[in-house]
Structures are given as structure tokens and as C-alpha cells.
Write an enzyme that holds these catalytic residues in place. Structure first.
Site, mmCIF file in Angstrom:
data_model
loop_
_atom_site.group_PDB
_atom_site.id
_atom_site.type_symbol
_atom_site.label_atom_id
_atom_site.label_comp_id
_atom_site.label_asym_id
_atom_site.label_seq_id
_atom_site.Cartn_x
_atom_site.Cartn_y
_atom_site.Cartn_z
ATOM 1 N N TYR A 191 0.869 -1.180 0.000
ATOM 2 C CA TYR A 191 0.000 0.000 0.000
ATOM 3 C C TYR A 191 0.899 1.222 0.000
ATOM 4 O O TYR A 191 1.813 1.332 0.823
ATOM 5 C CB TYR A 191 -0.884 -0.010 1.254
ATOM 6 N N LYS A 202 5.300 9.362 8.540
ATOM 7 C CA LYS A 202 5.033 8.834 9.894
ATOM 8 C C LYS A 202 6.033 9.321 10.946
ATOM 9 O O LYS A 202 5.908 10.437 11.428
ATOM 10 C CB LYS A 202 4.949 7.305 9.839
ATOM 11 N N ASP A 233 9.416 2.572 -0.667
ATOM 12 C CA ASP A 233 8.426 3.259 0.159
ATOM 13 C C ASP A 233 8.737 2.902 1.611
ATOM 14 O O ASP A 233 8.384 1.819 2.087
ATOM 15 C CB ASP A 233 7.020 2.810 -0.252
HETATM 16 N N1 HOZ Z 1 -1.665 3.750 6.286
HETATM 17 C C1 HOZ Z 1 -2.341 3.570 7.517
HETATM 18 C C2 HOZ Z 1 -2.557 2.126 7.786
HETATM 19 N N2 HOZ Z 1 -1.508 1.280 7.380
HETATM 20 C C3 HOZ Z 1 -3.590 4.392 7.540
HETATM 21 C C4 HOZ Z 1 -4.450 4.148 8.716
HETATM 22 C C5 HOZ Z 1 -5.382 5.297 9.082
HETATM 23 O O1 HOZ Z 1 -5.128 6.422 8.725
HETATM 24 O O2 HOZ Z 1 -6.384 5.067 9.725
#
Ligand code: HOZ
Length: 428
Positions: free
Chosen positions: A145, A268, A240
């Protein structure tokens, strides 16, 4: 566990004004059943919901909270920066500090551009790779993702996978057609594609440790193969590291594995809990970006002083405390007790961990790719999740997400969690 009365009330109101009542689908709890709880406060390893319940948290705001929630150094940095102004839209000194820190910490990054989210980072990196190579095709892996970028919402992980919608509606066919999807850890499929179409491929983007379909680790040699094959065909290799960057080591997976990608996407941890992303890499490629080059990219809040100050404070504190070594120690302690419990209970569930990131797959099959991950017993996961929540431990509400530990998780927290998890497994 049903959410408390105040959470229920808030959720009912939220649903009137917000689609599904949430601002990110993963938070909806739909696939585990029940409704989300609302958080009033988060500090250290604990979150407190609006109904007064306290939980040990292993989501850590989905990765950023590596020091724990609301650490003092980050609060002070935010306060000090905000006193001088919240946003300028004009260069500020924090941006320079942040860029220099990233270039010093991340082996492959010679120049970096700040953005406001991981999605912006991957979206911009893809555009840059296309501008640099003059090619259109991109390659990604099943279950990885990379944010909700149109051309990357194909066979995607995280919420897209959890809610059974890995190919989103609304993505024009023309975009999806420019994305080739391969299984992770499959050298033959990779070689076959590059043999046929190598000259058309602008970029190959990968989470070097895929962490949005649970946590999947590369087989020995797979990341090196990605580096070699992309170099041979003039394709830009994009790591990524939004989840793994600054989380597993100062230089992320590329430092641990000794692989040098052309571009890296970050996010993050780097924002200290505020909305920050970044992408960077070889200067020759980065110089193609506006205003030096023809690839346009911009953002009103990019390099925001408060966000930069928060991120810098978090990174410096990690360095000062030798945080990555400590997290590895905590991770090992957690691992020992989990493996001991699984053996005692005679359960063959698969456990994967790197540093402070972990996943327990509710399958006995080794997990090397999305196909393996999907053999997990989701009903068992649901029961486990709710048992834990009811007993004061919050794991991500999906089998297809990764758990995070922080420096605020004490050995006592970990042992308490392990005891509770053992009881949860026994209850299945
Ligand atoms: N990319 C995050 C989960 N792997 C997003 C989760 C979220 O924003 O709730």
C-alpha cells in the site's frame, strides 16, 4: 467489546457528517465488527477513551509514535516553534535542519523534498520517476500500500485490502493500465516482466518490508534482485519507507539490508505525530523537480515549521536515547513470550517481527506474499482482537496491519500484554 456510551453517541453523530463516521476507513472497525471507540487522550504507551477506559496501545497512531504518545521533547518543540508562528509559506530554518538530518541518516538520499503525507510522497516520486525516464509504466507488488494515489490503488493493501476493495472505484482505467502488479518475493515473475517490458518501465515501487498486508519479509536476495534488475533496465527503484523509515534504524530498511534505492518515500515517524511526508534520493533525479527542473510539485504547508520542529525533536531524541537498540531489545522480549505462548498452546500461527514492528498471522502457512497472508483465519483474528480490547490492549483492528511498539512500552507493559494475549489465544 462494544464501545462505551459516549463513543457510541459520538459515532452516531459522526456518521451524520462524515462518510462512514471516520476519516480513514481502517478506523471503522467494520471488518472486526463493532464500532470504533473515540480517544480523549494518549500519553506514553496508553490511550484513554472518552468513556474512561485505558488501553496499552500497539497502533501508535499507525506508526509515528515511536517515543510513545505525546512525548515531552516533542511537546516542547511544538510549543517553542508555534510561539514564533504556525505557518509562513516562506522558507524557515527548520526545513534546512530537517533536510540535512534526512540526508545524513538515510544512505541513498542526497536531496529531499518535504510534503505533508506519505501519499503525497509516493504520488510525487512516481511523477518524478516518469519525468526523469520519459516512460509511463510503473510496477508495484500485490498487497503493498503506497497511500491513496490513483495509479497505486491497484491490488493495494491496508484499508483497501481490509475492506475488500483493493482496486478502488474512481481510478480511470487508463491509470490502472499503466500499473503492472506482481507477487512479492517472486523472482521469476519479476524477471519475466522486465525481459518483456523493461524498456517501458519508469519506476518499480516497493515497501521493502511490506507492512500493509500484515508484515511480510523479503526472501534473501529479493531486494538485491530488485536493485539489479531496475539498474539494468534504467528503471527508477523507489523504496516506500513511510512505515519502516526512521522506525527500524536511522536509515530504514535500506541501511539494514545494504540496498541503495534511487528514490525513497518517507513519513510517519519523521513528523513526530504531525502531518509530514518526504521523498528524496539521487541528486541527479531530484534536480528534475521544479523550480530547478520540469517536474512540477508543490504544497502550501510543505516544510511547515511546527511540523518540522516536532519531527526533528523526535528524531534527535531517538538518536540521543539509542532508541533503535532499545526497541530491538523490547521487540526480542515480546517475541520470546509470544513464541513461548504459541508453543505452549500448540498453535502454529506465524509470527513475524523486525525491531519494533510485528504481526501475528492467524495461519499456519509461512507468509511470503499476499496470497499466503489471505489464508489467515479472520474469524479467529476478530475474536482475538476483541478479547484483547476488552482486557485493555489495543492492536490494529485488521489482520492486514502491522503492530508497533514504542520506547514508552516498558518490559512490564510487554509482559502484561503477553499474559493477556495468551489468555486471548486460549479463548479461541
Ligand atoms: N496507512 C495507515 C494504515 N496502514 C492508515 C491508517 C489510518 O489512517 O487510519
Amino acid at each position: 467489546m462494544s464501545s462505551g456510551p459516549l463513543s457510541q453517541k459520538l459515532f452516531a453523530t459522526a456518521k451524520q457528517y462524515i462518510p462512514g463516521g471516520v476519516n480513514s476507513p481502517v478506523r471503522a472497525f467494520r471488518n472486526v465488527g463493532g464500532e470504533p471507540f473515540f480517544v480523549r487522550r494518549a500519553k506514553g504507551s496508553r490511550i484513554h477513551d472518552v468513556d474512561g477506559r485505558v488501553m496499552i496501545d500497539y497502533v501508535g497512531t499507525w506508526g509515528p509514535a515511536i517515543l510513545g504518545h505525546a512525548p515531552q521533547v516533542v511537546l516542547e518543540a511544538i510549543h517553542d516553534a508555534a510561539k514564533e508562528g504556525i505557518s509562513f509559506g516562506i522558507p524557515n530554518p527548520y526545513e534546512v535542519d530537517m533536510a540535512r538530518t534526512i540526508c545524513e541518516w538515510v544512505p541513498s538520499v542526497e536531496k529531499v523534498r518535504m510534503v505533508s503525507s506519505g501519499t503525497e510522497a509516493t504520488m510525487s516520486a512516481i511523477r518524478l520517476a516518469r519525468g526523469y525516464t520519459g516512460r509511463d509504466l510503473i510496477v508495484k507488488f500485490e498487497g503493498c500500500y503506497h497511500g491513496h494515489v490513483d495509479s497505486l490503488l491497484v491490488a493495494a493493501g491496508s484499508g483497501a485490502l481490509t475492506h475488500g476493495n483493493p482496486d478502488s472505484a474512481g481510478v480511470p482505467r487508463g491509470f490502472a493500465d499503466l500499473t503492472v502488479v506482481l507477487p512479492f518475493n517472486d523472482p521469476a515473475a519479476l524477471e519475466e516482466l522486465f525481459e518483456k517490458r523493461g524498456g517501458e518501465i519508469a519506476a518499480l515501487i516497493v515497501e521493502p518490508y511490506p507492512a500493509n498486508a500484515g508484515l511480510i519479509l523479503p526472501k534473501p536476495g529479493f531486494l538485491q534482485l530488485l536493485r539489479d534488475i531496475t539498474a539494468k533496465h534504467g528503471t527508477v527503484l523507489i523504496f516506500d519507507e513511510v512505515m519502516t523509515g526512521f522506525r527500524l534504524a536511522k536509515g530504514g530498511v535500506q541501511e539494514l539490508e545494504g540496498i541503495t534505492p534511487d528514490l525513497t518515500c518517507m513519513g510517519k515517524v519523521i513528523g513526530g505525530g504531525l502531518p509530514v511526508g518526504a521523498f528524496g534520493g539521487r541528486a541527479e533525479i531530484m534536480n528534475m523537480l521544479a523550480p530547478d527542473g520540469p517536474v512540477y510539485q508543490a504544497g502550501t504547508l510543505s516544510g511547515n515549521p511546527v511540523a518540522m520542529a516536532a519531527g526533528l525533536a523526535q528524531l534527535r531524541e531517538m538518536d540521543k536515547q539509542k532508541g533503535y537498540d532499545k526497541l530491538e531489545e523490547n521487540g526480542q522480549l515480546f517475541e520470546e513470550v509470544v513464541l513461548e505462548t504459541l508453543t505452549k498452546k500448540g498453535l502454529g500461527y506465524r509470527w513475524y517481527r523486525k525491531g519494533s514492528m510485528f504481526c501475528l498471522f492467524f495461519t499456519e502457512r509461512e507468509v511470503h506474499d499476499l496470497h499466503d497472508a489471505k489464508t489467515a483465519d479472520l474469524a479467529a483474528f476478530r475474536k482475538f482482537f476483541h478479547y484483547c480490547l476488552e482486557h485493555g490492549v489495543y492492536f490494529a483492528p485488521s489482520q492486514f496491519e502491522t503492530g508497533f511498539m514504542s520506547l514508552a512500552h516498558s518490559p512490564d507493559d510487554i509482559l502484561q500484554t503477553a499474559e493477556m494475549a495468551a489468555a486471548a489465544l486460549a479463548s479461541l
